[in-house]
Design a protein around this motif. Structure first.
Motif, PDB file in Angstrom:
ATOM      1  N   UNK A 121      17.616 -31.220 -13.348  1.00 23.84           N
ATOM      2  CA  UNK A 121      18.412 -30.240 -12.616  1.00 23.84           C
ATOM      3  C   UNK A 121      19.836 -30.774 -12.514  1.00 23.84           C
ATOM      4  N   UNK A 122      20.827 -30.042 -13.001  1.00 19.99           N
ATOM      5  CA  UNK A 122      22.207 -30.538 -13.011  1.00 19.99           C
ATOM      6  C   UNK A 122      22.659 -31.073 -11.654  1.00 19.99           C
ATOM      7  N   UNK A 123      23.274 -32.263 -11.685  1.00 20.75           N
ATOM      8  CA  UNK A 123      23.853 -32.921 -10.510  1.00 20.75           C
ATOM      9  C   UNK A 123      22.822 -33.344  -9.471  1.00 20.75           C
ATOM     10  N   UNK A 124      21.521 -33.314  -9.827  1.00 18.34           N
ATOM     11  CA  UNK A 124      20.496 -33.689  -8.856  1.00 18.34           C
ATOM     12  C   UNK A 124      19.556 -34.776  -9.368  1.00 18.34           C
ATOM     13  N   UNK A 125      18.819 -34.502 -10.425  1.00 21.60           N
ATOM     14  CA  UNK A 125      17.839 -35.469 -10.915  1.00 21.60           C
ATOM     15  C   UNK A 125      17.530 -35.184 -12.375  1.00 21.60           C
ATOM     16  N   UNK A 126      16.948 -36.181 -13.060  1.00 16.31           N
ATOM     17  CA  UNK A 126      16.560 -35.968 -14.450  1.00 16.31           C
ATOM     18  C   UNK A 126      15.487 -36.954 -14.876  1.00 16.31           C
ATOM     19  N   UNK A 127      14.812 -36.610 -15.976  1.00 14.53           N
ATOM     20  CA  UNK A 127      13.858 -37.480 -16.647  1.00 14.53           C
ATOM     21  C   UNK A 127      14.354 -37.725 -18.062  1.00 14.53           C
ATOM     22  N   UNK A 128      13.914 -38.835 -18.656  1.00 17.20           N
ATOM     23  CA  UNK A 128      14.394 -39.198 -19.986  1.00 17.20           C
ATOM     24  C   UNK A 128      13.220 -39.457 -20.922  1.00 17.20           C
ATOM     25  N   UNK A 129      13.275 -38.878 -22.112  1.00 15.29           N
ATOM     26  CA  UNK A 129      12.337 -39.179 -23.189  1.00 15.29           C
ATOM     27  C   UNK A 129      13.080 -40.098 -24.163  1.00 15.29           C
ATOM     28  N   UNK A 130      12.803 -41.400 -24.076  1.00 15.50           N
ATOM     29  CA  UNK A 130      13.570 -42.393 -24.820  1.00 15.50           C
ATOM     30  C   UNK A 130      13.104 -42.531 -26.270  1.00 15.50           C
TER      31      UNK A 130
END
Length: 210
Positions: A121-130
């Protein structure tokens, strides 16, 4: 009227019930005095630096009292908070702290998107698929776009719910479109094609939440 805070010193450690800080107060571009809060729940206080500062602060108090009250909801009820200079200073500090958090978030985001596909969610949180290589290196591989598209289709699209979108700005829009994404499902993609060379890439590693 232009009221600003400069030379802000904020202490998260001392912030118990309110934000603990000290700052210089500038009014109409002139240093009028200082403001501070000990972080223990008391109101923010301010004091003039000199006679000129007292006049500026007095004018600022009149100005702030003329502003509409702040409206907020708490405990299922709507409330109003009358504006005064102390509250105005608190609002300036809140804005400053929010901007600092956004800058910190953006730095983490830029670092994460260099090595993987980022959804959140922009400017809030994120997950990463590395991946084992950077996105730039993957896109240089003739098979790279297909690797990214397959990852998006299999792993990313299923989590794009509740306002979650792909946050990468370093992946071409064409690739998103070929993966079946709609424009509201990704943000600020690059539009140019990426130069291609031959290298082999591996599947993405397990995702990690920020």
């Amino acid at each position: 009227m232009k009221i600003e805070l400069k030379s802000i010193h904020f202490s998260e450690q001392l912030s118990e019930e309110t934000n603990a800080f000290s700052a210089n107060v500038y009014i109409e571009g002139i240093k009028a005095g200082t403001a501070s809060n000990r972080g223990r729940g008391g109101a923010t206080t301010y004091q003039a630096a000199d006679e000129r500062g007292r006049k500026l602060i007095s004018d600022a108090e009149v100005y702030c009292h003329s502003l509409p009250p702040e409206k907020f909801s708490e405990g299922g009820s709507d409330h109003e908070l009358k504006m005064d200079l102390g509250q105005y200073i608190d609002d300036l500090l809140d804005k400053y702290l929010q901007e600092k958090e956004l800058q910190k978030f953006q730095r983490k985001l830029e670092k994460a998107m260099d090595r993987g596909i980022v959804a959140g969610i922009p400017d809030q949180s994120f997950e990463v698929w590395y991946f084992n290589q950077s996105i730039e290196k993957i896109l240089e591989n003739p098979k790279g776009p297909d690797i990214l598209k397959n990852t998006i289709i299999k792993n990313i699209i299923p989590v794009l719910t509740g306002g979650t979108i792909i946050l990468n700005s370093n992946i071409p829009q064409k690739l998103f479109e070929e993966a079946g994404l709609k424009k509201h499902q990704y943000a600020r993609p690059v539009s140019c094609e990426t130069k291609i060379t031959q290298k082999e890439n591996k599947p993405p590693q397990k995702r990690r939440r920020l």
